[in-house]
Design a protein around this motif. Structure first.
Motif, PDB file in Angstrom:
ATOM      1  N   ARG A 326       3.860   0.476 -10.044  1.00 31.07           N
ATOM      2  CA  ARG A 326       4.337  -0.601  -9.037  1.00 31.07           C
ATOM      3  C   ARG A 326       5.818  -0.406  -9.029  1.00 31.07           C
ATOM      4  O   ARG A 326       6.312  -0.457  -8.008  1.00 31.07           O
ATOM      5  N   ASP A 330       7.738  -0.306  -5.435  1.00 27.25           N
ATOM      6  CA  ASP A 330       8.940  -1.056  -5.126  1.00 27.25           C
ATOM      7  C   ASP A 330      10.039  -0.628  -4.657  1.00 27.25           C
ATOM      8  O   ASP A 330      10.896  -1.068  -3.733  1.00 27.25           O
ATOM      9  N   SER A 354      -2.286  -7.617 -13.118  1.00 25.42           N
ATOM     10  CA  SER A 354      -1.224  -8.328 -12.941  1.00 25.42           C
ATOM     11  C   SER A 354       0.257  -7.437 -12.769  1.00 25.42           C
ATOM     12  O   SER A 354       1.201  -7.948 -12.282  1.00 25.42           O
ATOM     13  N   GLY A 358       0.125  -7.760  -7.137  1.00 27.39           N
ATOM     14  CA  GLY A 358       1.385  -8.501  -6.129  1.00 27.39           C
ATOM     15  C   GLY A 358       1.684  -7.536  -5.262  1.00 27.39           C
ATOM     16  O   GLY A 358       2.909  -8.076  -4.243  1.00 27.39           O
ATOM     17  N   GLN A 361      -0.428  -6.414   0.298  1.00 28.97           N
ATOM     18  CA  GLN A 361      -0.599  -7.363   1.238  1.00 28.97           C
ATOM     19  C   GLN A 361      -2.315  -7.852   1.433  1.00 28.97           C
ATOM     20  O   GLN A 361      -2.679  -8.717   1.654  1.00 28.97           O
ATOM     21  N   ALA A 386      -4.204 -13.095  -6.582  1.00 29.88           N
ATOM     22  CA  ALA A 386      -2.824 -12.235  -6.330  1.00 29.88           C
ATOM     23  C   ALA A 386      -2.715 -12.211  -4.827  1.00 29.88           C
ATOM     24  O   ALA A 386      -1.838 -12.055  -4.317  1.00 29.88           O
ATOM     25  N   SER A 387      -3.817 -12.367  -4.183  1.00 24.64           N
ATOM     26  CA  SER A 387      -3.708 -12.030  -2.586  1.00 24.64           C
ATOM     27  C   SER A 387      -4.751 -13.106  -2.025  1.00 24.64           C
ATOM     28  O   SER A 387      -5.719 -13.264  -2.133  1.00 24.64           O
TER      29      SER A 387
END
Length: 438
Positions: A326, A330, A354, A358, A361, A386-387
């Protein structure tokens, strides 16, 4: 025994994890029956939760750049089982693999007939013995052995290495190693033995550090510690350069062949291990350390594939690995992301979700071809939370097809959750590239 028979025989021994029997008695008997191939070369063993595979690949690359005839034993494989056994950077050939497996099978059956064993050695015990036997046959002078699971009772720990490396310890395989970080660290620390030099990677948990230090004191093995890399810089796709102050030397602007800032710490462990080996009389020049780190490759770990849309394959299979992935996404990807995710049922699916879900998409869930695979129902709950865009599929082919259809031109398909999933995706893409058979 031909190659197909060797594969059938090994997988007939049972699931690598579910049928595993942890202990060293069987593998030691098997190695002795084979003429103790592990004693024919020097070795380094690498344990840990995350980073042990990358560190192993880096150290082998450094040793090879130093002119050593190297062996590398890793697990699991992504596409072909031969990936686990390499000499001089090259995978074992199918004929050599079949012949070595047959030698190990004969030795195993002989031990069973002599009633020295009550059952045949397991899949992992026999594949470990196969690799070590092949290293002896190919006159390897230095082998790097990645621990399969844990350390204390893992088959690789039957070997007496010159150096033991323990990378970062985190939560994983709690059903086998224990639910507390101290219990997990104790299992990993089992590779630290009297007479073995030790390298300790940077630890996230103080309790893990305390367990490792206590084990070093018990074994009379003062460790070299991995320091924090400095000046870690990355390009647009995450290839890094860094500075490192080792126990012996200072390295400036070292270029690494792998992606991700987290790999600088793994490189630090490889540097420290290389310098320890040099101190033990294994020739590893400073120039070879730099060259080996620059040239290292390690498939399935932040592996970027140019395609339309591009793919990023990462074997993140626990919460710590998902956290690292992640952070990479990012920092280095600013367009939409489609996540293909599949995990094993005994993993912390909620924890991985978790950390990772996130960022996406769209999430495409799929089942890995393994009896340990988590169901879509189990993965679906955190995904739906989450989506808004969640797609359930029953095969890797379906997952890739859906991901390609919903990912915009400026998007990325990220594959994560299991090395088995990464392997299935790579296998499927290889089959797509094969010309049709006439």
């Amino acid at each position: 025994m031909i190659y197909s028979e060797a594969i059938k025989y090994l997988y007939g021994l049972g699931h690598e994890v579910l049928a595993a029997k942890f202990g060293l008695e069987n593998i030691r008997l098997l190695l002795d029956k084979l003429g103790a191939p592990d004693r024919s070369f020097k070795s380094v063993i690498v344990a840990g939760t995350n980073g042990k595979g990358s560190t192993s690949a880096m150290l082998e690359s450094i040793a090879r750049a130093s002119g050593h005839r190297t062996g590398l034993l890793t697990s699991p494989h992504l596409v072909k089982i031969e990936e686990r056994i390499r000499v001089g950077g090259e995978e074992i050939s199918e004929p050599d693999f079949a012949r070595a497996v047959d030698d190990v099978r004969r030795a195993s059956e002989s031990l069973l007939a002599e009633k020295r064993l009550s059952a045949l050695p397991t899949f992992f015990e026999q594949i470990t013995a196969t690799g070590l036997l092949y290293f002896k046959e190919r006159r390897v002078d230095l082998a790097v052995l990645e621990v399969g699971l844990g350390g204390r009772l893992d088959a690789t720990n039957a070997v007496d290495p010159l150096v033991a490396v323990v990378t970062s310890i985190d939560y994983d395989h709690q059903d086998i190693l224990g639910h507390e970080i101290g219990q997990i660290a104790s299992e990993k620390a089992g590779v630290i033995k009297p007479g073995t030099s030790v390298v300790i990677g940077r630890q996230r948990y103080e309790e893990a550090s305390e367990v490792l230090m206590r084990r070093c004191l018990e074994a009379g093995a003062p460790p070299a510690f991995v320091n924090e890399p400095a000046q870690v810089k990355a390009n647009d796709f995450g290839r890094i350069t860094f500075d490192y102050e080792s126990t012996q030397s200072t390295y400036r602007n070292v270029m690494l062949g792998l992606r991700g800032r987290h790999q600088a710490e793994n490189a630090g462990a490889a540097i420290e291990a290389a310098e320890v080996l040099q101190g033990l009389g294994v020739t590893i020049p400073r120039e070879a350390i730099i060259k080996g780190l620059r040239g290292v490759t390690w498939p399935g770990r932040l592996e970027f594939i140019e395609d339309r849309p591009p793919l990023l394959l990462d074997g993140a299979h626990n919460r710590a690995g998902a956290r690292i992935l992640r952070a990479y996404l990012d920092e280095f990807w600013h367009g939409p992301i489609t996540l293909i995710f599949g995990a094993m049922a005994d993993k912390d699916v909620g924890g991985m979700a978790s950390e990772l879900f996130g960022a996406a998409q769209t999430i495409v869930l799929t089942r890995v071809k393994d009896s340990r695979a988590a169901t879509n129902a189990r993965m679906g709950k955190p995904a739906l939370g989450a989506s808004r865009n969640v797609i359930f599929t029953e095969s890797v082919g379906q997952a890739l097809s859906w991901a390609r259809s919903v990912t915009p031109p400026d998007g990325l398909i990220c594959v994560a959750g299991s090395l088995h999933l990464v392997g299935d995706v790579k296998r499927h893409m290889d089959e797509e590239d094969e010309p049709p058979r006439i």
